[in-house]
Design a protein around this motif. Structure first.
Motif, PDB file in Angstrom:
ATOM      1  N   LEU A  44      -3.561  49.554  22.085  1.00  0.00           N
ATOM      2  CA  LEU A  44      -3.489  51.015  22.150  1.00  0.00           C
ATOM      3  C   LEU A  44      -4.009  51.636  20.858  1.00  0.00           C
ATOM      4  CD1 LEU A  44      -0.009  51.438  23.879  1.00  0.00           C
ATOM      5  CD2 LEU A  44      -2.252  51.953  24.872  1.00  0.00           C
ATOM      6  N   ALA A  45      -3.727  51.002  19.727  1.00  0.00           N
ATOM      7  CA  ALA A  45      -4.233  51.509  18.449  1.00  0.00           C
ATOM      8  C   ALA A  45      -5.752  51.552  18.441  1.00  0.00           C
ATOM      9  CB  ALA A  45      -3.731  50.626  17.308  1.00  0.00           C
ATOM     10  N   SER A  46      -6.355  50.638  19.154  1.00  0.00           N
ATOM     11  CA  SER A  46      -7.815  50.520  19.135  1.00  0.00           C
ATOM     12  C   SER A  46      -8.533  51.571  19.976  1.00  0.00           C
ATOM     13  CB  SER A  46      -8.219  49.117  19.583  1.00  0.00           C
ATOM     14  OG  SER A  46      -7.784  48.164  18.618  1.00  0.00           O
ATOM     15  N   ILE A  47      -7.778  52.447  20.643  1.00  0.00           N
ATOM     16  CA  ILE A  47      -8.434  53.572  21.328  1.00  0.00           C
ATOM     17  C   ILE A  47      -8.364  54.847  20.481  1.00  0.00           C
ATOM     18  CG2 ILE A  47      -7.974  52.617  23.625  1.00  0.00           C
ATOM     19  CD1 ILE A  47      -5.734  54.646  23.967  1.00  0.00           C
ATOM     20  N   ALA A  48      -7.929  54.696  19.226  1.00  0.00           N
ATOM     21  CA  ALA A  48      -7.881  55.846  18.316  1.00  0.00           C
ATOM     22  C   ALA A  48      -9.294  56.352  18.031  1.00  0.00           C
ATOM     23  CB  ALA A  48      -7.212  55.436  17.003  1.00  0.00           C
ATOM     24  N   PRO A  49      -9.415  57.612  17.633  1.00  0.00           N
ATOM     25  CA  PRO A  49     -10.736  58.123  17.252  1.00  0.00           C
ATOM     26  C   PRO A  49     -11.212  57.470  15.961  1.00  0.00           C
ATOM     27  CG  PRO A  49      -9.040  59.727  16.736  1.00  0.00           C
ATOM     28  CD  PRO A  49      -8.361  58.633  17.511  1.00  0.00           C
ATOM     29  N   SER A  50     -12.535  57.309  15.826  1.00  0.00           N
ATOM     30  CA  SER A  50     -13.096  56.751  14.598  1.00  0.00           C
ATOM     31  C   SER A  50     -14.475  57.339  14.358  1.00  0.00           C
ATOM     32  CB  SER A  50     -13.193  55.218  14.683  1.00  0.00           C
ATOM     33  OG  SER A  50     -14.024  54.803  15.756  1.00  0.00           O
ATOM     34  N   VAL A  51     -14.848  57.474  13.101  1.00  0.00           N
ATOM     35  CA  VAL A  51     -16.135  58.068  12.747  1.00  0.00           C
ATOM     36  C   VAL A  51     -17.262  57.207  13.319  1.00  0.00           C
ATOM     37  CG1 VAL A  51     -16.191  56.877  10.508  1.00  0.00           C
ATOM     38  CG2 VAL A  51     -17.531  58.956  10.846  1.00  0.00           C
ATOM     39  N   ILE A 132     -14.271  55.878   6.884  1.00  0.00           N
ATOM     40  CA  ILE A 132     -13.936  54.556   7.422  1.00  0.00           C
ATOM     41  C   ILE A 132     -12.438  54.320   7.267  1.00  0.00           C
ATOM     42  CG2 ILE A 132     -14.101  52.095   6.874  1.00  0.00           C
ATOM     43  CD1 ILE A 132     -16.315  52.868   8.625  1.00  0.00           C
ATOM     44  N   GLU A 133     -11.903  54.644   6.100  1.00  0.00           N
ATOM     45  CA  GLU A 133     -10.470  54.472   5.869  1.00  0.00           C
ATOM     46  C   GLU A 133      -9.659  55.484   6.679  1.00  0.00           C
ATOM     47  OE1 GLU A 133      -9.984  54.586   1.615  1.00  0.00           O
ATOM     48  OE2 GLU A 133     -11.599  53.118   1.373  1.00  0.00           O
ATOM     49  N   TYR A 134     -10.152  56.711   6.759  1.00  0.00           N
ATOM     50  CA  TYR A 134      -9.450  57.706   7.567  1.00  0.00           C
ATOM     51  C   TYR A 134      -9.343  57.244   9.019  1.00  0.00           C
ATOM     52  CZ  TYR A 134     -10.894  60.785   3.665  1.00  0.00           C
ATOM     53  OH  TYR A 134     -11.135  61.352   2.442  1.00  0.00           O
ATOM     54  N   SER A 135     -10.396  56.624   9.513  1.00  0.00           N
ATOM     55  CA  SER A 135     -10.388  56.139  10.892  1.00  0.00           C
ATOM     56  C   SER A 135      -9.318  55.077  11.088  1.00  0.00           C
ATOM     57  CB  SER A 135     -11.772  55.571  11.251  1.00  0.00           C
ATOM     58  OG  SER A 135     -12.770  56.566  11.174  1.00  0.00           O
ATOM     59  N   ALA A 136      -9.183  54.179  10.110  1.00  0.00           N
ATOM     60  CA  ALA A 136      -8.153  53.141  10.205  1.00  0.00           C
ATOM     61  C   ALA A 136      -6.753  53.752  10.205  1.00  0.00           C
ATOM     62  CB  ALA A 136      -8.298  52.138   9.062  1.00  0.00           C
ATOM     63  N   VAL A 137      -6.577  54.819   9.437  1.00  0.00           N
ATOM     64  CA  VAL A 137      -5.279  55.511   9.423  1.00  0.00           C
ATOM     65  C   VAL A 137      -4.996  56.140  10.787  1.00  0.00           C
ATOM     66  CG1 VAL A 137      -3.976  57.421   8.406  1.00  0.00           C
ATOM     67  CG2 VAL A 137      -5.317  55.909   6.945  1.00  0.00           C
ATOM     68  N   MET A 138      -6.033  56.638  11.459  1.00  0.00           N
ATOM     69  CA  MET A 138      -5.843  57.177  12.804  1.00  0.00           C
ATOM     70  C   MET A 138      -5.328  56.100  13.758  1.00  0.00           C
ATOM     71  SD  MET A 138      -6.489  60.414  12.826  1.00  0.00           S
ATOM     72  CE  MET A 138      -6.639  60.708  14.580  1.00  0.00           C
ATOM     73  N   ALA A 139      -5.829  54.879  13.601  1.00  0.00           N
ATOM     74  CA  ALA A 139      -5.351  53.774  14.433  1.00  0.00           C
ATOM     75  C   ALA A 139      -3.884  53.484  14.148  1.00  0.00           C
ATOM     76  CB  ALA A 139      -6.198  52.529  14.188  1.00  0.00           C
ATOM     77  N   VAL A 140      -3.503  53.545  12.878  1.00  0.00           N
ATOM     78  CA  VAL A 140      -2.100  53.337  12.508  1.00  0.00           C
ATOM     79  C   VAL A 140      -1.221  54.392  13.163  1.00  0.00           C
ATOM     80  CG1 VAL A 140      -0.462  53.431  10.586  1.00  0.00           C
ATOM     81  CG2 VAL A 140      -2.611  52.170  10.325  1.00  0.00           C
ATOM     82  N   HIS A 141      -1.634  55.643  13.096  1.00  0.00           N
ATOM     83  CA  HIS A 141      -0.824  56.728  13.662  1.00  0.00           C
ATOM     84  C   HIS A 141      -0.701  56.582  15.179  1.00  0.00           C
ATOM     85  CE1 HIS A 141       0.040  61.085  14.687  1.00  0.00           C
ATOM     86  NE2 HIS A 141       1.001  60.771  13.848  1.00  0.00           N
ATOM     87  N   THR A 142      -1.796  56.209  15.818  1.00  0.00           N
ATOM     88  CA  THR A 142      -1.766  56.007  17.263  1.00  0.00           C
ATOM     89  C   THR A 142      -0.781  54.893  17.630  1.00  0.00           C
ATOM     90  OG1 THR A 142      -4.071  56.732  17.466  1.00  0.00           O
ATOM     91  CG2 THR A 142      -3.173  55.425  19.280  1.00  0.00           C
ATOM     92  N   LEU A 143      -0.840  53.805  16.890  1.00  0.00           N
ATOM     93  CA  LEU A 143       0.075  52.685  17.132  1.00  0.00           C
ATOM     94  C   LEU A 143       1.533  53.111  16.907  1.00  0.00           C
ATOM     95  CD1 LEU A 143      -0.551  49.065  15.834  1.00  0.00           C
ATOM     96  CD2 LEU A 143       1.733  50.009  15.995  1.00  0.00           C
ATOM     97  N   TRP A 144       1.748  53.891  15.857  1.00  0.00           N
ATOM     98  CA  TRP A 144       3.099  54.328  15.497  1.00  0.00           C
ATOM     99  C   TRP A 144       3.729  55.135  16.631  1.00  0.00           C
ATOM    100  CZ3 TRP A 144       3.528  55.072   9.608  1.00  0.00           C
ATOM    101  CH2 TRP A 144       4.856  54.969   9.188  1.00  0.00           C
TER     102      TRP A 144
END
Length: 211
Positions: A44-51, A132-144
């Motif tokens: 589910l985290a991997s469907i987060a938005p990313s640049v 790139i780092e902001y995108s990874a944080v979006m994945a963290v938030h989605t997972l959370w």
């Protein structure tokens, strides 16, 4: 054209409740997660938005006792150093707070941002490579949020040395540590976050953050 979904009022209310009840969990039950739960949450985290649709997040699941002990030792050293940065009163409060579930959480993993990824072809990050780092944080938030919706708690261990963590987890040079996370069932639930209950900080209204 396929019409987008319509979200009813009760769904939107439940979503707001999910936001309000997301917690940085520090105390966990030792009960293991159901089989496949962590893998599902990472999916589910991997469907987060990313640049540029770069999907630069990289998850390192930490299961071996040796690695967990090394992470814990890194945390304890950094934690001891952090205590010297505060006044005596603030340091006493800081020391009283349990800032990691490293002893109890059944699942632990690190999240990295892969600056070497070719996915996305550089779109959107030529002038702002930190996206790139902001995108990874979006994945963290989605997972959370996905974890909280299942009654699973997550805690962010941020008091760690990134260089030492890269050595412990044997990661490539161009992976940047975003955070280390403990995951499991919370041992307690509160309507007010722990840092507010302990008097560490209070949440400010959004009006003072809008310019």
């Amino acid at each position: 054209m396929t019409p987008g979904p319509q979200f009813p009022d009760d769904f939107r209310a439940a979503l707001v409740n999910l936001f309000l009840w997301r917690r940085d969990v520090r105390r966990f039950e030792p009960t293991p997660l159901p089989e496949g739960a962590l893998e599902r949450l990472l999916g589910l985290a991997s469907i987060a938005p990313s640049v540029g649709l770069s999907q630069p997040w990289r998850f390192v699941v930490v299961e071996s006792p040796e690695r967990r002990e090394a992470v814990k030792a890194c945390f304890e050293r950094c934690n001891a150093e952090a205590l010297t940065l505060f006044s005596a009163e603030r340091a006493a409060l800081y020391a009283r707070l349990k800032l990691a579930g490293l002893n109890e959480a059944p699942c632990q993993f690190a999240v990295f941002a892969d600056h070497a990824t070719g996915q996305g072809h550089g779109l959107g990050r030529m002038t702002m490579p930190a996206t790139i780092e902001y995108s990874a944080v979006m994945a963290v938030h989605t997972l959370w949020l996905a974890a909280r919706a299942e009654g699973i708690g997550m805690g962010w261990v941020s008091i760690l040395d990134p260089a030492e963590m890269a050595t412990i987890l044997d990661t490539p040079p161009l992976w940047t540590l975003i955070g280390y996370f403990c995951v499991g069932y919370p041992s307690q639930e509160h309507s007010v976050p722990e840092l507010e209950r302990e008097g560490w900080e209070v949440r400010r209204p959004p009006t003072i953050m809008v310019r």
